[in-house]
Design an enzyme around this catalytic site. Structure first.
Site, PDB file in Angstrom:
ATOM      1  N   LYS A  68       0.810  -1.217   0.000  1.00  0.00           N
ATOM      2  CA  LYS A  68       0.000   0.000   0.000  1.00  0.00           C
ATOM      3  C   LYS A  68       0.844   1.269   0.000  1.00  0.00           C
ATOM      4  O   LYS A  68       0.402   2.311  -0.495  1.00  0.00           O
ATOM      5  CB  LYS A  68      -0.955  -0.001   1.193  1.00  0.00           C
ATOM      6  CG  LYS A  68      -1.946  -1.148   1.140  1.00  0.00           C
ATOM      7  CD  LYS A  68      -2.983  -1.076   2.229  1.00  0.00           C
ATOM      8  CE  LYS A  68      -3.899  -2.286   2.147  1.00  0.00           C
ATOM      9  NZ  LYS A  68      -5.113  -2.128   2.949  1.00  0.00           N
ATOM     10  N   ASN A  91      -4.986   2.096  -1.208  1.00  0.00           N
ATOM     11  CA  ASN A  91      -5.539   0.744  -1.193  1.00  0.00           C
ATOM     12  C   ASN A  91      -6.379   0.404  -2.419  1.00  0.00           C
ATOM     13  O   ASN A  91      -6.823  -0.721  -2.560  1.00  0.00           O
ATOM     14  CB  ASN A  91      -6.354   0.479   0.085  1.00  0.00           C
ATOM     15  CG  ASN A  91      -7.725   1.111   0.035  1.00  0.00           C
ATOM     16  OD1 ASN A  91      -7.870   2.296  -0.257  1.00  0.00           O
ATOM     17  ND2 ASN A  91      -8.759   0.328   0.336  1.00  0.00           N
ATOM     18  N   ASP A 140      -9.457   2.595   3.118  1.00  0.00           N
ATOM     19  CA  ASP A 140      -9.345   1.598   4.192  1.00  0.00           C
ATOM     20  C   ASP A 140     -10.009   2.103   5.467  1.00  0.00           C
ATOM     21  O   ASP A 140     -10.815   1.417   6.085  1.00  0.00           O
ATOM     22  CB  ASP A 140      -7.866   1.298   4.493  1.00  0.00           C
ATOM     23  CG  ASP A 140      -7.332   0.119   3.707  1.00  0.00           C
ATOM     24  OD1 ASP A 140      -8.109  -0.793   3.385  1.00  0.00           O
ATOM     25  OD2 ASP A 140      -6.124   0.118   3.415  1.00  0.00           O
ATOM     26  N   GLY A 167      -0.162  -2.927  15.506  1.00  0.00           N
ATOM     27  CA  GLY A 167       0.317  -2.884  14.131  1.00  0.00           C
ATOM     28  C   GLY A 167       0.047  -1.533  13.504  1.00  0.00           C
ATOM     29  O   GLY A 167      -0.902  -0.841  13.860  1.00  0.00           O
ATOM     30  N   GLY A 188       0.887  -0.955   9.724  1.00  0.00           N
ATOM     31  CA  GLY A 188       1.296  -1.063   8.330  1.00  0.00           C
ATOM     32  C   GLY A 188       0.451  -0.171   7.441  1.00  0.00           C
ATOM     33  O   GLY A 188      -0.186   0.784   7.898  1.00  0.00           O
ATOM     34  N   GLY A 189       0.398  -0.493   6.141  1.00  0.00           N
ATOM     35  CA  GLY A 189      -0.327   0.337   5.197  1.00  0.00           C
ATOM     36  C   GLY A 189      -1.788   0.501   5.533  1.00  0.00           C
ATOM     37  O   GLY A 189      -2.344   1.603   5.434  1.00  0.00           O
ATOM     38  N   ALA A 190      -2.439  -0.601   5.932  1.00  0.00           N
ATOM     39  CA  ALA A 190      -3.846  -0.514   6.319  1.00  0.00           C
ATOM     40  C   ALA A 190      -3.980   0.194   7.661  1.00  0.00           C
ATOM     41  O   ALA A 190      -4.849   1.053   7.842  1.00  0.00           O
ATOM     42  CB  ALA A 190      -4.463  -1.908   6.393  1.00  0.00           C
ATOM     43  N   ARG A 211       6.147  -3.520  16.973  1.00  0.00           N
ATOM     44  CA  ARG A 211       7.473  -4.019  17.318  1.00  0.00           C
ATOM     45  C   ARG A 211       8.564  -3.140  16.716  1.00  0.00           C
ATOM     46  O   ARG A 211       9.683  -3.129  17.200  1.00  0.00           O
ATOM     47  CB  ARG A 211       7.619  -5.472  16.844  1.00  0.00           C
ATOM     48  CG  ARG A 211       6.720  -6.441  17.609  1.00  0.00           C
ATOM     49  CD  ARG A 211       7.008  -7.889  17.236  1.00  0.00           C
ATOM     50  NE  ARG A 211       6.273  -8.804  18.081  1.00  0.00           N
ATOM     51  CZ  ARG A 211       5.063  -9.268  17.822  1.00  0.00           C
ATOM     52  NH1 ARG A 211       4.442  -8.871  16.724  1.00  0.00           N
ATOM     53  NH2 ARG A 211       4.462 -10.107  18.642  1.00  0.00           N
TER      54      ARG A 211
END
Length: 288
Positions: free
Chosen positions: A75, A96, A111, A134, A136-138, A159
């Site tokens: 993404k 997306n 998204d 998390g 990330g892209g989403a 992390r």
């Protein structure tokens, strides 16, 4: 000899990502296309590495696709290969889906819009403290949209420090909402006062069905638990939340909400939610 007319070539749409096998999006879109009498088809394309992404996106243009979805982990990486991006992509830093206009590939991001609609069917977002596992892209799109929807505070639990801090800064810059990074070491610790807890990782996706290492001790009964995973609908994460009596929002509901918007952007046809809900339930084997 009488020659039978050949049907017109199907109009193709696609999704680029890795992995894509367990995502029901192709069966959902194909059922919706058929419902509307459209000679369209949806293909899931597993792009094994970022090195192949430029060629895959060039192929979408060359083959005359009508539109494409972009899913993890591309993404962010896809953006340099697009001709244009909208204001949402500029603010969020991830795309997306794309529309194709006169051969130009235009990136969009809904998204977070799908997530907001899904969550607000269960609980208001305005004034709520959100923790997200998390980023990330989403996850970054969802974090920004939740802030735009009125969340009062955002904690990104990851992390990777660089990723978490960068997304937290993006949220605050785009919305003015305070956002902070919190390290994920061992069992994730959820900040006191969290009212919406979201999993934006792949943990729990079929076929592995991994459990999320999480300390449930500080999660209060009024916390709404949200998962982005689309298969299965009830992940181990959501099952644990249900067993504790917590309200949940599943990833399938999010998929329906964002897919409806993408369908309308591609076809110009107003989306019927009942058709999408029925199609995705059939794709997941939940109805005949």
């Amino acid at each position: 000899m009488t020659m039978l007319p050949l049907p017109a070539q199907k109009q193709l749409t696609t999704m680029l990502g890795h992995p894509v096998a367990e995502n029901p999006i192709d069966r959902m879109f194909d059922a919706v296309f058929a419902h509307h009498g459209l000679n369209w088809q949806f293909w899931k394309c597993d792009i094994a590495s970022e090195a192949s992404l430029a060629a895959a996106i060039a192929g979408i243009r060359a083959l005359g696709f009508a539109g494409a979805c972009i899913t993890v982990p591309y993404k962010v990486a896809a953006i340099p290969f697009l001709d244009e991006v909208d204001a949402d992509v500029q603010a969020i830093g991830a795309a997306n889906f794309m529309t194709i206009e006169a051969g130009r590939l235009i990136g969009h991001n809904n998204d977070g819009k799908g997530v907001v609609k899904a969550i607000e069917k269960v609980t208001p977002i305005a004034g709520k403290r959100v923790a997200m596992l998390g980023a990330g892209g989403a996850g970054r799109a969802m974090a920004v949209e939740l802030a735009w929807a009125g969340a009062s505070h955002m904690t990104l639990i990851t992390r990777r420090q660089v990723q978490g801090e960068e997304v937290a800064a993006t949220v605050t810059k785009a919305s003015g909402v305070p956002a902070v990074w919190q390290p994920w070491v061992g069992e994730a610790k959820i900040p006191a006062g969290t009212q919406i807890l979201m999993n934006a990782t792949h943990l729990g996706c079929a076929p592995e069905l991994e459990s999320i290492p999480l300390d449930w001790g500080q999660i209060t009964p009024d916390t709404t638990v949200v998962d982005v995973i689309t298969n299965p609908r009830i992940t181990p994460f959501l099952q644990t939340a249900q067993d504790k009596g917590l309200p949940i929002v599943d990833g399938v509901e999010m998929l329906v909400q964002l897919a409806m918007q993408i369908f309308s952007a591609w076809t110009g046809i107003a989306a019927d939610e009942a058709v999408f809900q029925r199609a995705v339930a059939q794709a997941l084997g939940e109805s005949a």
